[in-house]
Design a protein around this motif. Structure first.
Motif, PDB file in Angstrom:
ATOM      1  N   ARG A  10       0.966  -1.353  -0.094  1.00 13.46           N
ATOM      2  CA  ARG A  10      -0.034  -0.004  -0.142  1.00 13.46           C
ATOM      3  C   ARG A  10       0.930   1.266   0.104  1.00 13.46           C
ATOM      4  O   ARG A  10       0.644   2.127  -0.864  1.00 13.46           O
ATOM      5  CB  ARG A  10      -0.876  -0.118   1.412  1.00 13.46           C
ATOM      6  CG  ARG A  10      -1.935  -1.230   1.260  1.00 13.46           C
ATOM      7  CD  ARG A  10      -2.679  -1.286   2.654  1.00 13.46           C
ATOM      8  NE  ARG A  10      -3.468  -2.144   2.614  1.00 13.46           N
ATOM      9  CZ  ARG A  10      -4.413  -2.699   3.576  1.00 13.46           C
ATOM     10  NH1 ARG A  10      -4.200  -1.948   4.793  1.00 13.46           N
ATOM     11  NH2 ARG A  10      -5.014  -3.603   3.467  1.00 13.46           N
ATOM     12  N   LEU A  11       1.898   1.223   0.596  1.00 14.52           N
ATOM     13  CA  LEU A  11       2.818   2.480   0.956  1.00 14.52           C
ATOM     14  C   LEU A  11       3.543   2.765  -0.220  1.00 14.52           C
ATOM     15  O   LEU A  11       3.578   3.810  -0.994  1.00 14.52           O
ATOM     16  CB  LEU A  11       3.553   2.457   1.991  1.00 14.52           C
ATOM     17  CG  LEU A  11       4.723   3.405   2.155  1.00 14.52           C
ATOM     18  CD1 LEU A  11       4.164   5.019   2.106  1.00 14.52           C
ATOM     19  CD2 LEU A  11       5.475   3.280   3.454  1.00 14.52           C
ATOM     20  N   ALA A  12       4.082   1.615  -0.951  1.00 13.53           N
ATOM     21  CA  ALA A  12       5.043   1.768  -1.906  1.00 13.53           C
ATOM     22  C   ALA A  12       4.004   2.036  -3.175  1.00 13.53           C
ATOM     23  O   ALA A  12       4.694   2.967  -3.916  1.00 13.53           O
ATOM     24  CB  ALA A  12       5.447   0.273  -2.252  1.00 13.53           C
ATOM     25  N   SER A  98      -4.086   3.044   1.124  1.00 11.64           N
ATOM     26  CA  SER A  98      -4.925   2.106   0.498  1.00 11.64           C
ATOM     27  C   SER A  98      -4.382   2.090  -0.985  1.00 11.64           C
ATOM     28  O   SER A  98      -4.359   3.157  -1.774  1.00 11.64           O
ATOM     29  CB  SER A  98      -6.398   2.429   0.473  1.00 11.64           C
ATOM     30  OG  SER A  98      -6.571   2.235   1.871  1.00 11.64           O
ATOM     31  N   LYS A  99      -4.381   0.759  -1.641  1.00 14.62           N
ATOM     32  CA  LYS A  99      -4.104   0.827  -3.243  1.00 14.62           C
ATOM     33  C   LYS A  99      -5.071   1.437  -3.822  1.00 14.62           C
ATOM     34  O   LYS A  99      -5.115   1.911  -4.971  1.00 14.62           O
ATOM     35  CB  LYS A  99      -3.815  -0.458  -3.539  1.00 14.62           C
ATOM     36  CG  LYS A  99      -2.804  -1.139  -3.242  1.00 14.62           C
ATOM     37  CD  LYS A  99      -2.352  -2.610  -3.734  1.00 14.62           C
ATOM     38  CE  LYS A  99      -1.020  -3.186  -3.282  1.00 14.62           C
ATOM     39  NZ  LYS A  99      -0.620  -4.589  -3.782  1.00 14.62           N
ATOM     40  N   GLU A 100      -6.589   1.503  -3.415  1.00 17.71           N
ATOM     41  CA  GLU A 100      -7.498   2.021  -4.220  1.00 17.71           C
ATOM     42  C   GLU A 100      -7.466   3.531  -4.120  1.00 17.71           C
ATOM     43  O   GLU A 100      -8.174   4.132  -5.025  1.00 17.71           O
ATOM     44  CB  GLU A 100      -8.892   1.479  -3.561  1.00 17.71           C
ATOM     45  CG  GLU A 100      -9.004  -0.075  -3.667  1.00 17.71           C
ATOM     46  CD  GLU A 100      -8.179  -0.862  -2.381  1.00 17.71           C
ATOM     47  OE1 GLU A 100      -8.141  -2.126  -2.462  1.00 17.71           O
ATOM     48  OE2 GLU A 100      -7.716  -0.221  -1.530  1.00 17.71           O
ATOM     49  N   ARG A 101      -6.919   4.097  -3.105  1.00 18.42           N
ATOM     50  CA  ARG A 101      -6.987   5.674  -3.186  1.00 18.42           C
ATOM     51  C   ARG A 101      -5.504   6.196  -3.029  1.00 18.42           C
ATOM     52  O   ARG A 101      -4.609   5.852  -2.401  1.00 18.42           O
ATOM     53  CB  ARG A 101      -7.531   6.031  -1.957  1.00 18.42           C
ATOM     54  CG  ARG A 101      -9.197   5.824  -1.939  1.00 18.42           C
ATOM     55  CD  ARG A 101      -9.963   6.171  -0.447  1.00 18.42           C
ATOM     56  NE  ARG A 101      -9.175   7.557  -0.024  1.00 18.42           N
ATOM     57  CZ  ARG A 101      -9.877   8.817  -0.133  1.00 18.42           C
ATOM     58  NH1 ARG A 101     -10.869   8.452  -1.077  1.00 18.42           N
ATOM     59  NH2 ARG A 101      -9.311   9.864   0.314  1.00 18.42           N
ATOM     60  N   GLN A 102      -5.276   7.399  -4.049  1.00 20.09           N
ATOM     61  CA  GLN A 102      -3.888   7.888  -4.033  1.00 20.09           C
ATOM     62  C   GLN A 102      -4.138   8.928  -3.015  1.00 20.09           C
ATOM     63  O   GLN A 102      -5.249   9.659  -3.293  1.00 20.09           O
ATOM     64  CB  GLN A 102      -3.549   8.435  -5.537  1.00 20.09           C
ATOM     65  CG  GLN A 102      -3.348   7.237  -6.468  1.00 20.09           C
ATOM     66  CD  GLN A 102      -1.837   6.414  -5.970  1.00 20.09           C
ATOM     67  OE1 GLN A 102      -1.046   7.194  -5.958  1.00 20.09           O
ATOM     68  NE2 GLN A 102      -1.764   5.194  -6.032  1.00 20.09           N
TER      69      GLN A 102
END
Length: 239
Positions: A10-12, A98-102
């Motif tokens: 998620r962070l990356a 989250s991967k879904e939100r930048q």
């Protein structure tokens, strides 16, 4: 700067686009393979699970001992690099990813720690290009920062999940809670959370407290959480 981010979590997946946007050359490498890992970069940022960090450090640092390395874990010490790398530090963005939100890194506090001046120079150059809020913090201080973040984020979000569970069990949508959640968060921007507290626990309205506990008779874990939280709210308000 040429930055190599090790990890695909998620962070990356939020950090790499932010680095590119800031004008850096950023490469994301899967920590499980490391097949495409360059031998040199301005910084190697390890963004992996805490329990995998030591092993990944050993694999990444080997043959790159003169490079600059950072990990991004809020709860892991700087010393985890000791005896493996020469220039190392911590680059900790305090945010829920989250991967879904930048997310916009300009609004994320970044907390830095480094073993030497070279490491800190790289850390500040990188952090200052991403965020308006950059701080230096020791490992000991960061432990308490991370603990506070667990209360403010993880525990609060779990309470949202419990709220959703109650509503779903009785055919009500969680959306009805969003204005209340939003207003509670807005108040935290302008007053101390203790001063913004409302509800039956702070008043110690025993009739309401007893009635609501009774509604949770079939949910003993939630009932215990309700009682502990109510007692904590009342105690903190009167300390």
């Amino acid at each position: 700067m040429k930055i190599v981010v090790i990890g695909t979590g998620r962070l990356a997946t939020n950090l790499v686009p932010a680095l590119l946007k800031a004008g850096h050359e950023a490469l994301m490498v899967n920590s499980r393979t490391l097949e495409d890992l360059p031998s040199e970069a301005d910084a190697f940022i390890l963004s992996v699970k805490d329990d995998a960090l030591a092993q990944v450090i050993s694999r990444v640092v080997e043959g790159r001992e003169d490079q600059v390395f950072f990990h991004t874990a809020g709860s892991m010490p700087l010393a985890i690099f000791e005896g493996k790398a020469r220039h190392y530090g911590v680059f900790y963005p305090m945010q829920s990813f989250s991967k879904e939100r930048q997310v916009d890194f300009a609004d994320i506090p970044l907390f830095l720690e480094g073993i030497d001046q070279q490491t800190m120079r790289v850390a500040h150059n990188l952090a200052d290009s991403l965020s308006r809020q950059v701080y230096e913090l020791t490992t000991a201080e960061r432990r308490y920062l991370h603990l506070a973040a667990v209360f403010a984020c993880n525990f609060a979000n779990h309470c949202y999940a419990l709220s959703a569970k109650v509503l779903e069990q009785h055919g009500l949508p969680f959306d009805v809670m969003l204005p209340l959640i939003d207003e509670t968060a807005r108040k935290a921007h302008v007053m101390h959370p203790r001063d913004g507290q409302t509800g039956p626990a702070i008043r110690w309205d025993e009739n309401v407290l007893s009635a609501q506990k009774a509604l949770l008779t079939g949910e003993p874990d939630m009932q215990q959480i309700y009682e502990l939280m109510s007692n904590s709210i009342h105690k903190l308000a009167h300390d």
